[in-house]
Design a protein around this motif. Sequence first.
Motif, PDB file in Angstrom:
ATOM      1  N   ASN A 148       0.875  -1.172  -0.059  1.00  0.00           N
ATOM      2  CA  ASN A 148       0.034  -0.031   0.026  1.00  0.00           C
ATOM      3  C   ASN A 148       0.599   1.231  -0.047  1.00  0.00           C
ATOM      4  O   ASN A 148       0.448   2.316  -0.591  1.00  0.00           O
ATOM      5  CB  ASN A 148      -0.935   0.057   1.272  1.00  0.00           C
ATOM      6  CG  ASN A 148      -1.846  -1.214   1.064  1.00  0.00           C
ATOM      7  OD1 ASN A 148      -2.323  -1.577   0.032  1.00  0.00           O
ATOM      8  ND2 ASN A 148      -2.330  -1.774   2.294  1.00  0.00           N
ATOM      9  N   THR A 149       2.118   1.272   0.721  1.00  0.00           N
ATOM     10  CA  THR A 149       2.856   2.481   0.968  1.00  0.00           C
ATOM     11  C   THR A 149       3.930   2.662  -0.258  1.00  0.00           C
ATOM     12  O   THR A 149       4.170   3.738  -0.619  1.00  0.00           O
ATOM     13  CB  THR A 149       3.274   2.568   2.215  1.00  0.00           C
ATOM     14  OG1 THR A 149       4.071   1.616   2.408  1.00  0.00           O
ATOM     15  CG2 THR A 149       2.184   2.661   3.338  1.00  0.00           C
ATOM     16  N   ASP A 150       4.377   1.603  -0.581  1.00  0.00           N
ATOM     17  CA  ASP A 150       5.571   1.498  -1.583  1.00  0.00           C
ATOM     18  C   ASP A 150       5.440   0.386  -2.487  1.00  0.00           C
ATOM     19  O   ASP A 150       6.139  -0.784  -2.266  1.00  0.00           O
ATOM     20  CB  ASP A 150       6.828   1.504  -0.647  1.00  0.00           C
ATOM     21  CG  ASP A 150       8.176   1.823  -1.615  1.00  0.00           C
ATOM     22  OD1 ASP A 150       7.862   1.907  -2.662  1.00  0.00           O
ATOM     23  OD2 ASP A 150       9.395   1.846  -1.081  1.00  0.00           O
ATOM     24  N   MET A 151       4.856   0.536  -3.488  1.00  0.00           N
ATOM     25  CA  MET A 151       4.335  -0.490  -4.464  1.00  0.00           C
ATOM     26  C   MET A 151       5.643  -0.881  -5.350  1.00  0.00           C
ATOM     27  O   MET A 151       5.835  -1.864  -5.517  1.00  0.00           O
ATOM     28  CB  MET A 151       3.357  -0.201  -5.442  1.00  0.00           C
ATOM     29  CG  MET A 151       2.485  -1.204  -6.366  1.00  0.00           C
ATOM     30  SD  MET A 151       1.227  -0.880  -7.066  1.00  0.00           S
ATOM     31  CE  MET A 151       2.031   0.371  -8.441  1.00  0.00           C
ATOM     32  N   TYR A 152       6.231   0.018  -5.581  1.00  0.00           N
ATOM     33  CA  TYR A 152       7.627  -0.011  -6.202  1.00  0.00           C
ATOM     34  C   TYR A 152       8.525  -0.969  -5.669  1.00  0.00           C
ATOM     35  O   TYR A 152       9.044  -2.215  -6.200  1.00  0.00           O
ATOM     36  CB  TYR A 152       8.537   1.138  -6.729  1.00  0.00           C
ATOM     37  CG  TYR A 152       9.709   0.900  -7.423  1.00  0.00           C
ATOM     38  CD1 TYR A 152       9.676   0.549  -8.666  1.00  0.00           C
ATOM     39  CD2 TYR A 152      10.886   1.108  -6.652  1.00  0.00           C
ATOM     40  CE1 TYR A 152      11.067   0.422  -9.297  1.00  0.00           C
ATOM     41  CE2 TYR A 152      12.177   0.819  -7.274  1.00  0.00           C
ATOM     42  CZ  TYR A 152      12.283   0.595  -8.462  1.00  0.00           C
ATOM     43  OH  TYR A 152      13.248   0.300  -9.133  1.00  0.00           O
ATOM     44  N   GLN A 153       8.726  -0.917  -4.388  1.00  0.00           N
ATOM     45  CA  GLN A 153       9.718  -1.527  -3.609  1.00  0.00           C
ATOM     46  C   GLN A 153       9.090  -2.953  -3.580  1.00  0.00           C
ATOM     47  O   GLN A 153       9.847  -4.181  -3.518  1.00  0.00           O
ATOM     48  CB  GLN A 153       9.947  -1.303  -2.101  1.00  0.00           C
ATOM     49  CG  GLN A 153      10.980  -2.011  -1.343  1.00  0.00           C
ATOM     50  CD  GLN A 153      11.167  -1.606  -0.025  1.00  0.00           C
ATOM     51  OE1 GLN A 153      10.363  -0.386   0.467  1.00  0.00           O
ATOM     52  NE2 GLN A 153      11.832  -2.370   0.830  1.00  0.00           N
ATOM     53  N   PHE A 154       7.846  -3.349  -3.076  1.00  0.00           N
ATOM     54  CA  PHE A 154       7.061  -4.476  -3.177  1.00  0.00           C
ATOM     55  C   PHE A 154       7.400  -5.175  -4.591  1.00  0.00           C
ATOM     56  O   PHE A 154       7.654  -6.494  -4.165  1.00  0.00           O
ATOM     57  CB  PHE A 154       5.560  -4.286  -2.807  1.00  0.00           C
ATOM     58  CG  PHE A 154       5.037  -5.326  -2.574  1.00  0.00           C
ATOM     59  CD1 PHE A 154       5.050  -6.370  -1.568  1.00  0.00           C
ATOM     60  CD2 PHE A 154       4.303  -6.076  -3.570  1.00  0.00           C
ATOM     61  CE1 PHE A 154       4.430  -7.439  -1.404  1.00  0.00           C
ATOM     62  CE2 PHE A 154       3.401  -7.260  -3.421  1.00  0.00           C
ATOM     63  CZ  PHE A 154       3.581  -7.982  -2.407  1.00  0.00           C
ATOM     64  N   ILE A 155       7.019  -4.583  -5.531  1.00  0.00           N
ATOM     65  CA  ILE A 155       6.918  -5.393  -6.693  1.00  0.00           C
ATOM     66  C   ILE A 155       8.568  -5.784  -7.183  1.00  0.00           C
ATOM     67  O   ILE A 155       8.674  -7.125  -7.419  1.00  0.00           O
ATOM     68  CB  ILE A 155       6.356  -4.434  -8.010  1.00  0.00           C
ATOM     69  CG1 ILE A 155       4.799  -4.192  -7.804  1.00  0.00           C
ATOM     70  CG2 ILE A 155       6.515  -5.149  -9.223  1.00  0.00           C
ATOM     71  CD1 ILE A 155       4.217  -3.411  -8.608  1.00  0.00           C
ATOM     72  N   ILE A 156       9.427  -4.916  -7.042  1.00  0.00           N
ATOM     73  CA  ILE A 156      10.726  -5.557  -7.318  1.00  0.00           C
ATOM     74  C   ILE A 156      11.026  -6.385  -6.384  1.00  0.00           C
ATOM     75  O   ILE A 156      11.805  -7.523  -6.929  1.00  0.00           O
ATOM     76  CB  ILE A 156      11.828  -4.201  -6.981  1.00  0.00           C
ATOM     77  CG1 ILE A 156      11.461  -3.236  -7.997  1.00  0.00           C
ATOM     78  CG2 ILE A 156      13.133  -4.593  -7.079  1.00  0.00           C
ATOM     79  CD1 ILE A 156      11.611  -3.787  -9.590  1.00  0.00           C
ATOM     80  N   SER A 157      10.964  -6.230  -4.982  1.00  0.00           N
ATOM     81  CA  SER A 157      11.299  -7.596  -3.967  1.00  0.00           C
ATOM     82  C   SER A 157      10.549  -8.862  -4.483  1.00  0.00           C
ATOM     83  O   SER A 157      11.195  -9.821  -4.251  1.00  0.00           O
ATOM     84  CB  SER A 157      10.751  -7.055  -2.844  1.00  0.00           C
ATOM     85  OG  SER A 157      11.417  -6.071  -2.255  1.00  0.00           O
TER      86      SER A 157
END
Length: 190
Positions: A148-157
């Motif tokens: 919810n807060t950092d979609m870019y980091q989540f997707i890359i992870s």
Amino acid sequence: MIFLYLFYTFCKIGLFGFGGGYAMLSLIQGEVVTRYDWISAGEFTDIVAISQMTPGPIGINSATYVGYTAVLNAGYSEGLAVLGSCIATFAVVFPSFILMIVISKFFIKYQKHPAVEAVFSGLRPAVVGLLAAAALVLMNAENFGNYNTDMYQFIISVIIFLVAFIGTRKYKVNPILMIILCGAAGFLLY
């Protein structure tokens, strides 16, 4: 006093940590992060990462780093934090040492006994469960980010995780090479 609690906690973890160091991770996390609140979830994630990179068993390395960090976070000096790491390390190894001495006397004689085989058959699913719990413990916001807060980091992870999983599982990429590649990807992308 934190030193007695450290000894008791890691003695208990050493006694019930069937399946090795990775199986111990969920037990360690449950005790030191959730129950006693000695370290934060982020600090635990960092400790696991450092424990994986340093030589030696991950369970023992984690106990060493947790003992140090917990005592330091409790407001004691660095010298006493080193004592805390020694106590936690000794405590996590102590039950296994005693059990191995006792069991080695009887195991060779009774290893084919149906009761002994039944006990080991019962332990196998428990070990798989503890390893799965350790994997789930590491799937948290500190490692993957928050969708919810950092979609870019989540997707890359998630992409790094899937590439590492498929690369080591299907294509049999050397795990050391995969660790280096994932570290480089994380460094470049974050």
